[in-house]
Design a protein around this motif. Sequence first.
Motif: not given
Length: 578
Positions: A553-562, A564-576
């Motif tokens: 039930n989560l949506r993970l979105t890349i928020r910050q890159m350095k 080729n490495e993912i530094e920060m990921i945004g997390l959003k709760l979603q309904n079905k």
Amino acid sequence: MDTNSFIFLAGILLLVSILASSLTVRAGLPLLLVFLGIGMLAGEEGIGRLDFDNSNLAFLVGNLALAVILLDGGMRTKTSTFRVALWPSLSLATLGVVLTTASVGVFAAWLLEVQLIYGLLLGAIVGSTDAAAVFSLLRNSGVRLNERVGGTLEIESGANDPMAILLVVMLTGMLQSSDHISVLSFLGQMLQQFAVGGVVGLLGGKLLLVVLRRVTLVEGLYALLIISFGLAIFAGVNIAGGSGFLAVYLVGLAVGNGRIKQLESVSQVMDGLAWLAQAGMFLLLGLLVTPSSLLSHGLQAIAIAAFLIFIARPLAVMICLLPFDFRWPERVYISWVGLRGAVPIVLALYPVIAGLSNSELLFEITFTVVLISLLLQGSTVPQVARWLKIIVPEPAAPITRFSLIDDIDSDHSLELYEFLVQAEDVRIPSAIVQNVPSETVSTPQLVALVRDHQPIVVNESTVLTFGDRIWMLLHPEDVDDVAVIFSQQASSSFILQNFFGEFAIRGDASLLDLAKAYGVSIDGINEADTAAELLQNQLGKLLVVGDRVRFGNLRLTIRQMKGNEIEMIGLKLQNKRT
């Protein structure tokens, strides 16, 4: 026409075009279309009644203008985009142009009832995307594309001219001499174009950087130095049998990504010169065409434009991007933004200058195809991007930058930045306020706070208001973090939360802990798995900010890159249902 009359008319045409451009922005039309339209109105069948039919002059001006535009475009392209966009762009710039040429050529030869070689010549003329149109529309559309899509479109438009020019010159030569060119000969010429243009462009760019760092000039002369150097490289590479367009683009790329103190002021001057080049080129090309002649083959031209936009370009894009990790909406958008502009019109002058029998037919159809592309594709660039959901929020950024200390080693570089406060009730972090200037700047240092054109004394209780301007001494690697504090923190928090999510986690966060915290099934999840690995496993290795996956039930979105490495990921709760 005497000298004063010519200067008067040229000034009036530019003035009217620039003033009319404000209306097109409101109407959502490409600015380049205004310059083309004004040129046509000033022509022999328009209200200006100017009789202009000098194809050689138009060809010369077109090449000069394109060199300036590509130089400026290279300066504005970040080498970081090569991480995800270089190979897809080269695939589109080479194989994509050939595929488009072949498909449009066969269709045009059948529709126009001409020899196949003439159809292929037309396909080659309209086979490449236009750098002037792509750079202009993408950067003035009001939307920010993700790095993978935007970088691919820009690098492709800057690199596909060599292939298109080679095909046009080769086919024109075959029609003139009736000689056949072998596949090996064609491949050899193509390799020469890219090799000479690439090597000289890269070396020339490095040499120009050395000159800019060591030569002291009046500030206004730096841009002229870059322009003159770029034009010399452009012409010299062409004389040597290479691609001058590729070379001048690479020179701009090297200068734009090099650390020079004059970059900010040079960029502003270059931007104006690039607009002048575009305006002058499109005005002249508009003067060159006779509008009534476009009607004689108008239906065929519309059919060819429709085939190019809806069949040939999408087919070429889908084939060329098969080996790469592009989502389907991204592929669709790249195929849609196959903008045609000045380059095809300039290429259409090759057969005219060569005196080929069907040259006027090719020029008229090319001009109509360009008009339709600018009207249909150019006016829908931002709308289609929103519809396909490939845009990302604008990042926090300074509005002004001055280099104070330049060094190849970033640890010794220091720059002065101006930030515009775009939120109310923001406080400057106490660590910044309390920092005392020293000989070695290790942390961000506040230089000044300006409110209503007056300097303000700052302490820990100072509250910032919308419109305040903050000046700070920073290392380049600290800019993004500081910019978030002032520029985009509160005013766009709703947009950022809606896009990235309400929370942010590190890329190396435990996937198992995340699943347990939010009630996601832990089947198949190992203790060592991280959130970044989930994104990489599902989306591939070449990731960009804005890429996202579903995790329960989560949506993970890349928020910050350095890199080729993912530094920060945004997390959003979603309904079905979402």
